[in-house]
Each structure stands twice: as structure tokens, then as C-alpha cells.
Motif scaffolding. Structure first.
Motif, PDB file in Angstrom:
ATOM      1  N   ASN A   1      -2.202   2.010   6.160  1.00  0.00           N
ATOM      2  CA  ASN A   1      -3.267   1.202   5.710  1.00  0.00           C
ATOM      3  C   ASN A   1      -3.338  -0.256   5.339  1.00  0.00           C
ATOM      4  O   ASN A   1      -3.345  -0.765   4.396  1.00  0.00           O
ATOM      5  CB  ASN A   1      -3.745   1.804   4.423  1.00  0.00           C
ATOM      6  CG  ASN A   1      -5.333   1.577   4.238  1.00  0.00           C
ATOM      7  OD1 ASN A   1      -5.892   1.157   4.815  1.00  0.00           O
ATOM      8  ND2 ASN A   1      -5.700   1.629   2.822  1.00  0.00           N
TER       9      ASN A   1
ATOM     10  N   ASN B   1      -0.145   5.137   9.339  1.00  0.00           N
ATOM     11  CA  ASN B   1      -0.844   5.719   7.878  1.00  0.00           C
ATOM     12  C   ASN B   1      -0.467   4.887   6.616  1.00  0.00           C
ATOM     13  O   ASN B   1      -0.476   4.955   5.471  1.00  0.00           O
ATOM     14  CB  ASN B   1      -0.113   7.080   7.569  1.00  0.00           C
ATOM     15  CG  ASN B   1      -0.422   8.161   8.612  1.00  0.00           C
ATOM     16  OD1 ASN B   1      -1.513   8.090   9.226  1.00  0.00           O
ATOM     17  ND2 ASN B   1       0.511   8.810   8.889  1.00  0.00           N
TER      18      ASN B   1
ATOM     19  N   THR C   1       0.944  -1.193   0.054  1.00  0.00           N
ATOM     20  CA  THR C   1       0.113  -0.132  -0.126  1.00  0.00           C
ATOM     21  C   THR C   1       0.838   1.366  -0.054  1.00  0.00           C
ATOM     22  O   THR C   1       0.414   2.376  -0.082  1.00  0.00           O
ATOM     23  CB  THR C   1      -0.964  -0.139   1.261  1.00  0.00           C
ATOM     24  OG1 THR C   1      -0.071  -0.061   2.305  1.00  0.00           O
ATOM     25  CG2 THR C   1      -1.948  -0.906   1.223  1.00  0.00           C
TER      26      THR C   1
END
Length: 351
Positions: free
Chosen positions: A259, A257, A223
Motif C-alpha cells: 500500500n 500488499n 505502511t
């Protein structure tokens, strides 16, 4: 001879001369047999370096938990679905409490009766009507009834499933109305909201030996387009019986952050703090590399080329790490190797 025949003869002669010049120029551009082959060399200097290790694996929180009811019964409600975010203490599922509450009420009635019996025997004992044994038996019966109430209250409490930590629901194994046995899994959850993500990768036994807890790493989650700094937090102490590899756990320094999801693929570049002794050579000097071995040419007394086998470390686009094989040599041939064989005469022409 007519003019046409003369023209043909001149054309053929011109082509022959041209072809002869081309062949001569080509022959003079290649090393001739028995002549010294021009090469360029560099000095070999041993140094210390760390070999980067690249591995891949999947992300996990290492606190994935199967939640179940302490006792069996009929499921009344499941209040979450797969993928839902949960908070610590949140009610997730409950059994039909009819039977469980009836059991608790029965235990309380038994306790009240045992209490009356104990009080009655105690009065009779003071009047010397009841014996000491009867008094002790009444007290024991009261204690048993009190423990039965605690057990019933405990079962009532664990007829509900609550989240032990904040995270996500990964899987749901049952549905409302289903009769489920004691201990059978109902939900699987993790603690992803507690910044507990780790990347678990597999390495060989040699790589495992080089790595240590605390070694730096750069993680590349699926990601994220850029790498994330991290470090090794745990090493396995036994090989996987199926693959023969060892797992390493790498924790990112910051994962809020990223994800991430459980089971997501990721790569990591590990940098062992253990230093190796060896040589860093140009990529073009390496020949016939296969696995962790390859060949290079070194110069002997700056006149003869010698082909030797070397053991390789990390290979990049620009350089190659050589771990062993160059001991005792101080000149490495970097250009001209394509024309060399073991024992070729060379002429060093460094720029």
C-alpha cells in the motif's frame, strides 16, 4: 556527671564508631591508590564481518510521467482526478477537436486536388503536351499533400491523452476550458500497478563504496510494521551537488500488499557483501565513543592497563565492531575500566 550527660556521651560515641565503620568499609570497596585494580579480560581474535548500513528515503516508481498534448488548444475534457487508478490505454483528457478536425479535412481536400492534378499532367505527358518536369512537379505535390494528411491525422491522435501504463494519477495541472500550449503538462501519472516501486535513499561516499548492486536489504515502509526483503538495483554515479551524498535504489522483492504512495517515507538496512577485517568487542569495554572513534583498555603483559584509540564500525546494544587500533594486542579489559587510567597496575580476576 549526671545520668543525662552520660547518656548523651554514649550516644555520640556510638554514632562516631558507626560512621567510622561505614567510611572504612567504603574505602576498602574501592581500589586504593598504588594497589592493583581487579579487572576481567577477554582474548582478542580478529574476524571478518559485514557492517550494516541504515538509511532513509522516499518511495517512487521511477516511471512518473508528465502527460501533455502534442499541439496547443482548448481543453475539452479531463476524465480523471488526482488519486484515480488508471489502466493502460485509458482515455484521460482531450482537446476541443473542432479546429483539429477542420485541419485534417483541409489536408484531405488538398490531397484530392493534388491527386487530380497529377493524373491530368500524366495524361498530358503521354500526349506529349506536358513536359517531364511538369509531371515530376505534380508527383511531388501529391507526395507533399499525402504527408500533410498524415501529419494532420497524427495531431488529431495526440489531441487526446491516453494512459501509457496502468497506475495512478499523481497530479492534475489543468482544467477543462483552459487554453493550453503545446507540451504544457496536463497530468502526472505513474506505473504503480506494474510492481515497480523502489526506495531511493542517500548514503555517504564511504558507504557508497561498500555497497554493490545485488546486495541484500530489509525495507521498512511507513505502511508496514515488519521488514520486507529486497536488494539494491541501482547506484548513482555522481554526488548530489547540494548535499554531497549519493543515492541508492532498493527494490522490495514483493510490493503488491505494501500500500505504497509516491513520496512515502521509508527506512532500509543494507548489508554489504564486502567483508571487513576487525574485532567484535563487548559494548561495556568501549569508552568515550564519539563518531567513528572511541577508546578501550588493553593489558600489557597482564600487569599494566593501556588506553588506546580505536576506529569503530557498527555499534549495537550488545557489541561494537572495531575496524582498527587493536593490532598487536591479545587481551581486552572488559570490566574495571571505570577505575583505570593509562598505565594503571591491574590484577586479572576472570570468573
Amino acid at each position: 556527671m549526671n545520668h543525662f550527660s552520660k547518656a548523651i556521651l554514649l550516644l555520640v560515641t556510638g554514632l562516631s564508631v558507626a560512621c567510622g565503620q561505614t567510611e572504612t568499609e567504603t574505602e576498602t570497596s574501592l581500589p586504593q591508590k598504588g594497589t592493583a585494580i581487579p579487572v576481567e579480560v577477554i582474548s582478542l581474535q580478529q574476524s571478518s564481518f559485514s557492517s550494516e548500513i541504515t538509511a532513509s528515503g522516499t518511495f517512487t516508481t521511477k516511471d512518473e510521467t508528465l502527460l501533455s498534448f502534442k499541439i496547443g488548444g482548448v481543453i475539452s475534457k479531463i476524465l480523471v482526478n488526482e488519486g484515480d487508478e488508471i489502466k493502460a490505454g485509458q482515455l484521460l483528457a482531450t482537446l476541443d477537436l473542432t479546429e483539429i478536425q477542420a485541419g485534417l479535412a483541409q489536408a484531405k481536400l488538398s490531397f484530392e486536388k493534388a491527386l487530380r492534378d497529377q493524373q491530368r499532367v500524366e495524361r498530358l505527358f503521354k500526349d506529349s503536351v506536358a513536359t517531364l518536369e511538369q509531371l515530376e512537379n505534380a508527383k511531388t505535390g501529391l507526395d507533399i499533400a499525402a504527408q500533410q494528411v498524415k501529419a494532420a491525422e497524427f495531431n488529431l491522435n495526440y489531441s487526446q491523452i491516453r494512459a501509457s501504463k496502468s497506475g495512478f494519477v499523481l497530479r492534475k495541472f489543468a482544467n477543462p476550458g483552459q487554453l493550453i500550449a503545446s507540451g504544457s503538462p496536463v497530468l502526472q501519472v505513474n506505473g504503480a500497478k506494474n510492481d515497480s516501486w523502489v526506495l531511493q535513499v542517500s548514503v555517504t561516499d564511504q558507504q557508497w563504496n561498500l555497497l554493490a548492486v545485488g546486495d541484500p536489504a530489509i525495507l521498512y515502509p511507513a505502511t508496514s510494521e515488519t521488514g520486507v526483503n529486497g536488494s539494491i538495483i541501482r547506484k548513482s554515479q555522481a554526488a548530489d551537488p547540494q548535499t554531497g551524498t549519493y543515492w541508492i535504489e532498493v527494490k522490495p522483492s514483493e510490493d503488491k500488499n505494501l500500500n505504497l504512495a509516491s513520496g512515502m517515507f521509508g527506512k532500509v538496512v543494507l548489508t554489504p557483501k564486502v567483508q571487513k577485517e576487525g574485532w567484535q568487542i563487548p559494548y561495556q569495554a568501549l569508552l568515550d565513543a564519539q563518531g567513528d572513534t572511541g577508546y578501550v583498555f588493553v593489558s600489557s603483559e597482564r600487569k599494566i592497563a593501556k588506553k588506546i584509540q580505536v576506529k569503530l564500525g557498527s555499534i549495537s546494544d550488545q557489541s561494537v565492531q572495531v575496524l582498527s587500533g587493536l593490532e598487536g594486542y591479545n587481551q581486552l579489559i572488559v570490566t574495571g575500566s571505570a577505575y583505570l587510567t593509562d598505565g594503571s597496575t591491574i590484577e586479572i580476576k576472570n570468573k
